[in-house]
Write a protein that holds these residues in place. Structure first.
Motif, PDB file in Angstrom:
ATOM      1  N   ILE A 109      39.547  48.337  45.218  1.00 24.73           N
ATOM      2  CA  ILE A 109      39.795  47.382  44.135  1.00 24.73           C
ATOM      3  C   ILE A 109      38.773  46.269  44.256  1.00 24.73           C
ATOM      4  O   ILE A 109      38.138  46.106  45.303  1.00 24.73           O
ATOM      5  CB  ILE A 109      41.218  46.772  44.172  1.00 24.73           C
ATOM      6  N   LEU A 110      38.623  45.521  43.195  1.00 21.34           N
ATOM      7  CA  LEU A 110      37.812  44.301  43.241  1.00 21.34           C
ATOM      8  C   LEU A 110      38.766  43.160  43.573  1.00 21.34           C
ATOM      9  O   LEU A 110      39.812  43.005  42.949  1.00 21.34           O
ATOM     10  CB  LEU A 110      37.135  44.052  41.895  1.00 21.34           C
ATOM     11  N   HIS A 111      38.388  42.378  44.563  1.00 25.89           N
ATOM     12  CA  HIS A 111      39.238  41.285  45.022  1.00 25.89           C
ATOM     13  C   HIS A 111      38.420  40.003  45.047  1.00 25.89           C
ATOM     14  O   HIS A 111      37.322  39.981  45.601  1.00 25.89           O
ATOM     15  CB  HIS A 111      39.769  41.590  46.425  1.00 25.89           C
ATOM     16  N   ASP A 163      45.693  37.391  45.155  1.00 21.91           N
ATOM     17  CA  ASP A 163      45.944  38.344  44.071  1.00 21.91           C
ATOM     18  C   ASP A 163      45.240  39.653  44.403  1.00 21.91           C
ATOM     19  O   ASP A 163      44.019  39.697  44.552  1.00 21.91           O
ATOM     20  CB  ASP A 163      45.419  37.778  42.747  1.00 21.91           C
ATOM     21  N   TYR A 164      46.028  40.710  44.531  1.00 27.22           N
ATOM     22  CA  TYR A 164      45.482  42.022  44.864  1.00 27.22           C
ATOM     23  C   TYR A 164      45.781  43.027  43.748  1.00 27.22           C
ATOM     24  O   TYR A 164      46.065  44.191  43.996  1.00 27.22           O
ATOM     25  CB  TYR A 164      46.033  42.510  46.205  1.00 27.22           C
ATOM     26  N   THR A 165      45.698  42.563  42.511  1.00 26.77           N
ATOM     27  CA  THR A 165      45.892  43.429  41.358  1.00 26.77           C
ATOM     28  C   THR A 165      44.843  44.536  41.399  1.00 26.77           C
ATOM     29  O   THR A 165      43.703  44.306  41.797  1.00 26.77           O
ATOM     30  CB  THR A 165      45.749  42.614  40.055  1.00 26.77           C
ATOM     31  N   GLU A 166      45.220  45.717  40.949  1.00 26.33           N
ATOM     32  CA  GLU A 166      44.299  46.848  40.980  1.00 26.33           C
ATOM     33  C   GLU A 166      43.257  46.720  39.868  1.00 26.33           C
ATOM     34  O   GLU A 166      43.334  47.384  38.838  1.00 26.33           O
ATOM     35  CB  GLU A 166      45.065  48.164  40.889  1.00 26.33           C
ATOM     36  N   VAL A 167      42.261  45.896  40.109  1.00 23.24           N
ATOM     37  CA  VAL A 167      41.146  45.698  39.176  1.00 23.24           C
ATOM     38  C   VAL A 167      39.966  46.500  39.711  1.00 23.24           C
ATOM     39  O   VAL A 167      39.580  46.349  40.869  1.00 23.24           O
ATOM     40  CB  VAL A 167      40.774  44.203  39.056  1.00 23.24           C
ATOM     41  N   ARG A 168      39.400  47.327  38.854  1.00 23.92           N
ATOM     42  CA  ARG A 168      38.246  48.130  39.269  1.00 23.92           C
ATOM     43  C   ARG A 168      37.000  47.822  38.458  1.00 23.92           C
ATOM     44  O   ARG A 168      35.921  48.281  38.792  1.00 23.92           O
ATOM     45  CB  ARG A 168      38.602  49.614  39.172  1.00 23.92           C
ATOM     46  N   ARG A 169      37.157  47.025  37.414  1.00 24.12           N
ATOM     47  CA  ARG A 169      36.007  46.667  36.586  1.00 24.12           C
ATOM     48  C   ARG A 169      36.264  45.299  35.985  1.00 24.12           C
ATOM     49  O   ARG A 169      37.359  45.022  35.502  1.00 24.12           O
ATOM     50  CB  ARG A 169      35.826  47.708  35.481  1.00 24.12           C
ATOM     51  N   ALA A 170      35.245  44.441  36.035  1.00 20.96           N
ATOM     52  CA  ALA A 170      35.377  43.098  35.457  1.00 20.96           C
ATOM     53  C   ALA A 170      34.006  42.602  35.028  1.00 20.96           C
ATOM     54  O   ALA A 170      32.982  42.993  35.600  1.00 20.96           O
ATOM     55  CB  ALA A 170      35.978  42.136  36.473  1.00 20.96           C
ATOM     56  N   GLY A 180      43.765  50.898  51.103  1.00 24.25           N
ATOM     57  CA  GLY A 180      44.588  50.845  52.307  1.00 24.25           C
ATOM     58  C   GLY A 180      44.615  49.484  52.975  1.00 24.25           C
ATOM     59  O   GLY A 180      45.468  49.223  53.823  1.00 24.25           O
ATOM     60  N   ASP A 181      43.682  48.601  52.628  1.00 20.81           N
ATOM     61  CA  ASP A 181      43.621  47.266  53.230  1.00 20.81           C
ATOM     62  C   ASP A 181      44.372  46.211  52.430  1.00 20.81           C
ATOM     63  O   ASP A 181      44.437  45.053  52.839  1.00 20.81           O
ATOM     64  CB  ASP A 181      42.167  46.812  53.383  1.00 20.81           C
TER      65      ASP A 181
END
Length: 129
Positions: free
Chosen positions: A20-22, A28-35, A51-52
């Motif tokens: 994910i992008l963090h 906030d650990y929302t599953e964002v993969r593109r921004a 996993g982290d």
């Protein structure tokens, strides 16, 4: 993390399905993969393996610990225990304070268990031994 230039000083940051992008420093650990972000802000993001991702935030943990403690001790009870043992540390007051501290340790461990298993549907009260 892949960075693709866009127009107007923007870049697209992206990652694969295993990450994910963090935003660094965020809880906030929302599953964002593109921004799409400003070029100068791209360094504020990191790629994090799925996993982290922590199962809970520090705020969630603190809140759960307090919730569990309140099942047995009100805030007034806590203040009284602390003040009583500090003002006059009799054997009885020391024992009461030790029992309170033991319960706090139990609540901290239980909070971690509850928050680590978010699929757990029952409340602590329903799970009490």
């Amino acid at each position: 993390m892949t960075i693709t230039e866009k127009t107007g000083g923007l870049v697209e940051i992206s990652t694969d399905a295993a990450h994910i992008l963090h935003r660094i420093g965020s809880e906030d650990y929302t599953e964002v993969r593109r921004a799409t972000v400003r070029r100068e802000d791209a360094g504020q993001w990191e790629e994090m393996p799925m996993g982290d991702i922590p199962p809970y935030t520090e705020a969630e943990y603190n809140s759960k610990v307090t919730e569990l403690i309140r099942l047995r001790y009100s805030m007034d009870d806590e203040f009284a225990l602390i003040n009583n043992v500090m003002a006059d540390a009799t054997k009885k007051r020391q024992d009461e304070y030790a029992a309170y501290q033991e319960y706090r340790v139990e609540c901290k461990a239980r909070a971690k268990e509850i928050l680590s298993d978010k699929s757990q549907a029952l409340t602590y009260e329903e799970n009490k031994p």
